[in-house]
Design a protein around this motif. Structure first.
Motif, PDB file in Angstrom:
ATOM      1  N   LEU A   1      39.383 -49.588 -13.914  1.00 55.87           N
ATOM      2  CA  LEU A   1      38.723 -48.094 -14.195  1.00 55.87           C
ATOM      3  C   LEU A   1      38.480 -47.798 -15.691  1.00 55.87           C
ATOM      4  O   LEU A   1      39.475 -47.957 -16.313  1.00 55.87           O
ATOM      5  CB  LEU A   1      39.492 -47.214 -13.442  1.00 55.87           C
ATOM      6  CG  LEU A   1      39.684 -47.429 -11.856  1.00 55.87           C
ATOM      7  CD1 LEU A   1      40.489 -46.411 -11.223  1.00 55.87           C
ATOM      8  CD2 LEU A   1      38.401 -47.545 -11.141  1.00 55.87           C
ATOM      9  N   PHE A   2      37.224 -47.184 -15.919  1.00 61.10           N
ATOM     10  CA  PHE A   2      36.734 -46.707 -17.355  1.00 61.10           C
ATOM     11  C   PHE A   2      36.229 -45.206 -16.854  1.00 61.10           C
ATOM     12  O   PHE A   2      35.532 -45.109 -16.153  1.00 61.10           O
ATOM     13  CB  PHE A   2      35.620 -47.500 -17.670  1.00 61.10           C
ATOM     14  CG  PHE A   2      36.409 -48.947 -18.227  1.00 61.10           C
ATOM     15  CD1 PHE A   2      36.864 -49.070 -19.487  1.00 61.10           C
ATOM     16  CD2 PHE A   2      36.269 -49.871 -17.150  1.00 61.10           C
ATOM     17  CE1 PHE A   2      37.243 -50.322 -19.968  1.00 61.10           C
ATOM     18  CE2 PHE A   2      36.838 -51.138 -17.752  1.00 61.10           C
ATOM     19  CZ  PHE A   2      37.489 -51.620 -19.018  1.00 61.10           C
ATOM     20  N   HIS A   3      36.750 -44.406 -17.741  1.00 57.18           N
ATOM     21  CA  HIS A   3      35.891 -43.099 -17.991  1.00 57.18           C
ATOM     22  C   HIS A   3      34.971 -43.260 -19.007  1.00 57.18           C
ATOM     23  O   HIS A   3      35.455 -43.614 -20.105  1.00 57.18           O
ATOM     24  CB  HIS A   3      37.208 -42.323 -18.317  1.00 57.18           C
ATOM     25  CG  HIS A   3      36.547 -40.696 -18.614  1.00 57.18           C
ATOM     26  ND1 HIS A   3      36.105 -40.398 -19.777  1.00 57.18           N
ATOM     27  CD2 HIS A   3      36.768 -39.532 -17.836  1.00 57.18           C
ATOM     28  CE1 HIS A   3      35.928 -38.838 -19.958  1.00 57.18           C
ATOM     29  NE2 HIS A   3      36.422 -38.553 -18.525  1.00 57.18           N
ATOM     30  N   VAL A   4      34.089 -42.817 -18.547  1.00 60.89           N
ATOM     31  CA  VAL A   4      32.691 -42.897 -19.542  1.00 60.89           C
ATOM     32  C   VAL A   4      32.073 -41.708 -19.872  1.00 60.89           C
ATOM     33  O   VAL A   4      31.822 -40.968 -18.856  1.00 60.89           O
ATOM     34  CB  VAL A   4      31.695 -44.107 -19.288  1.00 60.89           C
ATOM     35  CG1 VAL A   4      30.559 -44.288 -20.047  1.00 60.89           C
ATOM     36  CG2 VAL A   4      32.404 -45.354 -18.907  1.00 60.89           C
ATOM     37  N   ARG A   5      31.645 -41.297 -20.936  1.00 56.94           N
ATOM     38  CA  ARG A   5      31.041 -40.154 -21.187  1.00 56.94           C
ATOM     39  C   ARG A   5      29.611 -40.536 -22.083  1.00 56.94           C
ATOM     40  O   ARG A   5      29.582 -41.202 -22.909  1.00 56.94           O
ATOM     41  CB  ARG A   5      31.692 -39.251 -22.200  1.00 56.94           C
ATOM     42  CG  ARG A   5      30.699 -37.937 -22.536  1.00 56.94           C
ATOM     43  CD  ARG A   5      31.433 -36.762 -23.530  1.00 56.94           C
ATOM     44  NE  ARG A   5      30.410 -35.972 -23.781  1.00 56.94           N
ATOM     45  CZ  ARG A   5      30.675 -34.636 -23.961  1.00 56.94           C
ATOM     46  NH1 ARG A   5      31.882 -34.200 -23.786  1.00 56.94           N
ATOM     47  NH2 ARG A   5      29.771 -33.825 -24.264  1.00 56.94           N
ATOM     48  N   MET A   6      28.536 -40.104 -21.215  1.00 53.10           N
ATOM     49  CA  MET A   6      27.402 -40.442 -21.836  1.00 53.10           C
ATOM     50  C   MET A   6      26.543 -39.166 -22.360  1.00 53.10           C
ATOM     51  O   MET A   6      26.513 -38.440 -21.595  1.00 53.10           O
ATOM     52  CB  MET A   6      26.328 -41.155 -20.859  1.00 53.10           C
ATOM     53  CG  MET A   6      27.069 -42.469 -20.415  1.00 53.10           C
ATOM     54  SD  MET A   6      25.822 -43.069 -19.149  1.00 53.10           S
ATOM     55  CE  MET A   6      27.121 -43.910 -17.978  1.00 53.10           C
ATOM     56  N   ASP A   7      26.202 -38.904 -23.648  1.00 56.50           N
ATOM     57  CA  ASP A   7      25.368 -37.820 -24.093  1.00 56.50           C
ATOM     58  C   ASP A   7      23.830 -38.302 -24.401  1.00 56.50           C
ATOM     59  O   ASP A   7      23.815 -39.488 -25.078  1.00 56.50           O
ATOM     60  CB  ASP A   7      25.973 -37.230 -25.365  1.00 56.50           C
ATOM     61  CG  ASP A   7      27.587 -36.644 -25.168  1.00 56.50           C
ATOM     62  OD1 ASP A   7      27.463 -35.934 -24.389  1.00 56.50           O
ATOM     63  OD2 ASP A   7      28.271 -37.191 -25.977  1.00 56.50           O
TER      64      ASP A   7
ATOM     65  N   SER B   1      35.821 -56.362 -15.906  1.00 58.03           N
ATOM     66  CA  SER B   1      36.244 -56.673 -17.457  1.00 58.03           C
ATOM     67  C   SER B   1      35.501 -55.735 -18.380  1.00 58.03           C
ATOM     68  O   SER B   1      34.775 -55.103 -18.024  1.00 58.03           O
ATOM     69  CB  SER B   1      35.850 -57.906 -17.773  1.00 58.03           C
ATOM     70  OG  SER B   1      34.609 -58.236 -17.670  1.00 58.03           O
ATOM     71  N   ASN B   2      36.114 -55.578 -19.648  1.00 59.15           N
ATOM     72  CA  ASN B   2      35.384 -55.119 -20.418  1.00 59.15           C
ATOM     73  C   ASN B   2      34.026 -55.313 -20.785  1.00 59.15           C
ATOM     74  O   ASN B   2      33.182 -54.738 -21.093  1.00 59.15           O
ATOM     75  CB  ASN B   2      36.295 -55.001 -21.880  1.00 59.15           C
ATOM     76  CG  ASN B   2      37.559 -54.457 -21.880  1.00 59.15           C
ATOM     77  OD1 ASN B   2      37.793 -53.880 -20.908  1.00 59.15           O
ATOM     78  ND2 ASN B   2      38.267 -54.438 -23.030  1.00 59.15           N
ATOM     79  N   GLU B   3      33.821 -56.685 -20.792  1.00 63.37           N
ATOM     80  CA  GLU B   3      32.551 -57.202 -20.954  1.00 63.37           C
ATOM     81  C   GLU B   3      31.624 -56.997 -19.900  1.00 63.37           C
ATOM     82  O   GLU B   3      30.336 -56.499 -20.228  1.00 63.37           O
ATOM     83  CB  GLU B   3      32.694 -58.989 -21.097  1.00 63.37           C
ATOM     84  CG  GLU B   3      31.598 -59.652 -21.676  1.00 63.37           C
ATOM     85  CD  GLU B   3      31.586 -60.950 -21.548  1.00 63.37           C
ATOM     86  OE1 GLU B   3      32.559 -61.535 -20.853  1.00 63.37           O
ATOM     87  OE2 GLU B   3      30.747 -61.707 -22.073  1.00 63.37           O
ATOM     88  N   GLU B   4      32.023 -56.975 -18.853  1.00 65.37           N
ATOM     89  CA  GLU B   4      31.095 -56.585 -17.588  1.00 65.37           C
ATOM     90  C   GLU B   4      30.749 -54.977 -17.973  1.00 65.37           C
ATOM     91  O   GLU B   4      29.378 -54.768 -17.883  1.00 65.37           O
ATOM     92  CB  GLU B   4      31.589 -56.508 -16.482  1.00 65.37           C
ATOM     93  CG  GLU B   4      30.797 -56.227 -15.260  1.00 65.37           C
ATOM     94  CD  GLU B   4      31.116 -56.119 -13.675  1.00 65.37           C
ATOM     95  OE1 GLU B   4      32.463 -56.255 -13.465  1.00 65.37           O
ATOM     96  OE2 GLU B   4      30.463 -56.197 -12.778  1.00 65.37           O
ATOM     97  N   LEU B   5      31.555 -54.095 -18.141  1.00 61.67           N
ATOM     98  CA  LEU B   5      31.212 -52.781 -18.540  1.00 61.67           C
ATOM     99  C   LEU B   5      30.101 -52.641 -19.717  1.00 61.67           C
ATOM    100  O   LEU B   5      29.177 -52.067 -19.651  1.00 61.67           O
ATOM    101  CB  LEU B   5      32.347 -51.810 -18.814  1.00 61.67           C
ATOM    102  CG  LEU B   5      31.967 -50.254 -19.200  1.00 61.67           C
ATOM    103  CD1 LEU B   5      31.591 -49.578 -18.026  1.00 61.67           C
ATOM    104  CD2 LEU B   5      33.460 -49.658 -19.663  1.00 61.67           C
TER     105      LEU B   5
END
Ligand SMILES: O=C(O)C[C@H]1C=CC(=O)O1
Length: 96
Positions: free
Chosen positions: A2-8, A60-64
């Protein structure tokens, strides 16, 4: 994972409206496909900002990295990523 992502999002003010609308439409379809696949688990608007908080569930990190780089709005975004681990005090059995 799981990753928390903030997009501005910062679309240049001089971009023609038709072009901006087209990119946003493509972005919407892309994000909804990933949501349907369960990879983009949560998508929240930050009140009062052209920004979102998202939770991704990927292998994976790469997929994200690849998913984020393929965002149609990617060239016009600042993105912050935080990798998440289960908290030992969580009362939930699972994050599924
Ligand atoms: O509007 C945004 O927050 C940017 C992006 C994320 C999903 C989508 O449709 O657009």
């Amino acid at each position: 994972m799981l990753f928390h992502v903030r997009m501005d999002v910062n679309i240049p003010k001089d971009m023609p409206k038709e072009e901006a609308d087209q990119i946003k439409m493509t972005e919407k379809a892309y994000s909804q496909a990933l949501q349907q696949q369960g990879k983009w688990r949560h998508l929240w608007r930050i009140t009062g900002q052209y920004s979102n908080i998202s939770i991704f569930d990927v292998d994976s990190n790469e997929e994200l990295h690849n998913l984020l780089q393929a965002l149609p709005l990617y060239p016009y975004m600042n993105i912050e990523v935080m990798a998440l681990n289960r908290h030992p005090s969580s009362v939930r059995d699972s994050d599924a």
